[in-house]
Design an enzyme around this catalytic site. Structure first.
Site, mmCIF file in Angstrom:
data_model
loop_
_atom_site.group_PDB
_atom_site.id
_atom_site.type_symbol
_atom_site.label_atom_id
_atom_site.label_comp_id
_atom_site.label_asym_id
_atom_site.label_seq_id
_atom_site.Cartn_x
_atom_site.Cartn_y
_atom_site.Cartn_z
ATOM 1 N N ARG A 20 0.806 -1.381 0.056
ATOM 2 C CA ARG A 20 -0.254 0.013 -0.153
ATOM 3 C C ARG A 20 0.886 1.434 0.033
ATOM 4 O O ARG A 20 1.996 1.237 -0.044
ATOM 5 C CB ARG A 20 -0.968 0.192 1.245
ATOM 6 C CG ARG A 20 -0.330 -0.110 2.573
ATOM 7 C CD ARG A 20 -1.276 -0.010 3.651
ATOM 8 N NE ARG A 20 -0.577 -0.358 4.837
ATOM 9 C CZ ARG A 20 -1.329 -0.708 5.931
ATOM 10 N NH1 ARG A 20 -2.616 -0.764 5.839
ATOM 11 N NH2 ARG A 20 -0.860 -0.941 7.188
ATOM 12 N N ALA A 21 0.492 2.315 0.011
ATOM 13 C CA ALA A 21 0.634 3.577 -0.135
ATOM 14 C C ALA A 21 2.020 3.736 -1.387
ATOM 15 O O ALA A 21 1.283 3.391 -2.552
ATOM 16 C CB ALA A 21 1.584 4.085 1.204
ATOM 17 N N ILE A 22 3.051 3.954 -1.111
ATOM 18 C CA ILE A 22 4.067 4.098 -2.244
ATOM 19 C C ILE A 22 4.643 2.578 -2.330
ATOM 20 O O ILE A 22 5.364 2.420 -3.096
ATOM 21 C CB ILE A 22 5.019 4.884 -1.887
ATOM 22 C CG1 ILE A 22 6.100 4.595 -0.799
ATOM 23 C CG2 ILE A 22 4.784 6.259 -2.052
ATOM 24 C CD1 ILE A 22 7.335 5.803 -0.669
ATOM 25 N N ASP A 67 7.200 -9.192 9.857
ATOM 26 C CA ASP A 67 7.034 -7.867 10.692
ATOM 27 C C ASP A 67 8.559 -7.272 11.061
ATOM 28 O O ASP A 67 9.344 -7.967 11.535
ATOM 29 C CB ASP A 67 6.607 -8.508 12.142
ATOM 30 C CG ASP A 67 6.568 -7.017 13.125
ATOM 31 O OD1 ASP A 67 6.802 -6.055 12.656
ATOM 32 O OD2 ASP A 67 5.971 -7.306 14.103
ATOM 33 N N VAL A 68 8.740 -6.124 10.134
ATOM 34 C CA VAL A 68 9.996 -5.709 10.210
ATOM 35 C C VAL A 68 10.566 -5.134 11.628
ATOM 36 O O VAL A 68 11.720 -5.239 11.963
ATOM 37 C CB VAL A 68 10.245 -4.482 9.300
ATOM 38 C CG1 VAL A 68 9.855 -4.656 7.914
ATOM 39 C CG2 VAL A 68 9.127 -3.386 9.655
ATOM 40 N N TYR A 162 8.622 11.296 13.544
ATOM 41 C CA TYR A 162 8.702 10.847 12.205
ATOM 42 C C TYR A 162 9.828 11.388 11.812
ATOM 43 O O TYR A 162 10.846 10.669 11.014
ATOM 44 C CB TYR A 162 7.449 10.941 11.438
ATOM 45 C CG TYR A 162 7.596 10.889 10.003
ATOM 46 C CD1 TYR A 162 7.463 9.428 9.603
ATOM 47 C CD2 TYR A 162 7.839 11.616 8.895
ATOM 48 C CE1 TYR A 162 7.475 9.083 8.321
ATOM 49 C CE2 TYR A 162 7.851 11.325 7.685
ATOM 50 C CZ TYR A 162 7.660 9.945 7.222
ATOM 51 O OH TYR A 162 7.663 9.806 6.079
ATOM 52 N N LYS A 166 13.066 9.331 10.046
ATOM 53 C CA LYS A 166 13.727 9.141 8.466
ATOM 54 C C LYS A 166 15.184 9.930 8.474
ATOM 55 O O LYS A 166 15.718 9.491 7.638
ATOM 56 C CB LYS A 166 12.734 10.112 7.902
ATOM 57 C CG LYS A 166 11.498 9.359 7.792
ATOM 58 C CD LYS A 166 11.502 7.953 7.035
ATOM 59 C CE LYS A 166 10.354 7.172 6.600
ATOM 60 N NZ LYS A 166 10.456 5.993 5.915
#
Length: 200
Positions: A20-22, A67-68, A162, A166
């Site tokens: 999903r998403a990108i 699961d990362v 967040y 990143k």
């Protein structure tokens, strides 16, 4: 013409959070170039959704539950995929969450740990587990998905946790690039800008 120069036939690409998403775009690119794509996601239904998106384009992908944030499971999946395919040539660390909108002074321990566990720890666990196999093969490419938020402050959106996660991904990627380039393993970081998404 350009795609012919960038063919990935016989290569295996693992994309975390590819459903999903990108994520679907991160899965589509190597699939279009001929790679065998494996979508790894904590939610099998989300992985299946990404697989369905590829099939609409006449492409395909395997799926695996991973699961990362669980370093032991990441290692087990890496070992299993290498045993099945002989190698993993490409790793795209795409899995990530934002949970934006909470001011720094209001961030709970749970929120801080959750976002950093997925966005930063998860990237490292995957780099370590899959990187060990790439080191044995003396080849491989790692693409870590960072964010422009690793470089800027998204005013008025509040998301210090967040942004910090990143920024850590950016620093980790640069460091691993320097450490692994002698073994012919490439590590890079892609930092997307804003994009439409229905997920947090």
């Amino acid at each position: 013409m350009y795609l012919e120069k960038l063919r990935l036939d016989s290569r295996v690409a693992v994309v975390t959070g590819g459903g999903r998403a990108i994520g679907p775009a991160s899965s589509t690119a190597p699939a279009e170039a001929g790679a065998t794509v494996v979508i790894a996601d904590v939610d099998p239904a989300v992985a299946a959704s990404g697989q369905a998106e590829l099939r609409k384009l006449g492409l395909d992908a395997e799926t695996v539950q991973m699961d990362v944030t669980n370093s032991r499971q990441v290692t087990e999946v890496a070992d299993q995929l290498v045993a099945r395919h002989g190698c993993v040539d490409i790793l795209v660390n795409n899995a990530g969450i934002a949970r934006s909108g909470t001011a720094g002074e209001e961030v709970s321990d749970e929120l801080w740990l959750n976002v950093n566990d997925v966005n930063y720890n998860g990237v490292f666990w995957c780099c370590r587990a899959f990187g060990k196999h790439m080191l044995k093969a003396r080849k491989g490419s790692v693409v870590n998905i960072g964010s422009m938020s690793g470089y800027i402050v998204n005013r008025p959106q509040k998301q210090a946790y967040y942004n910090a996660s990143k920024a850590a991904v950016v620093s980790l990627s640069v460091t691993l690039y320097v450490e692994l380039r002698a073994a012919r393993i490439g590590v890079t970081v892609a930092c997307p800008m804003f994009f439409p998404s229905t997920t947090a």
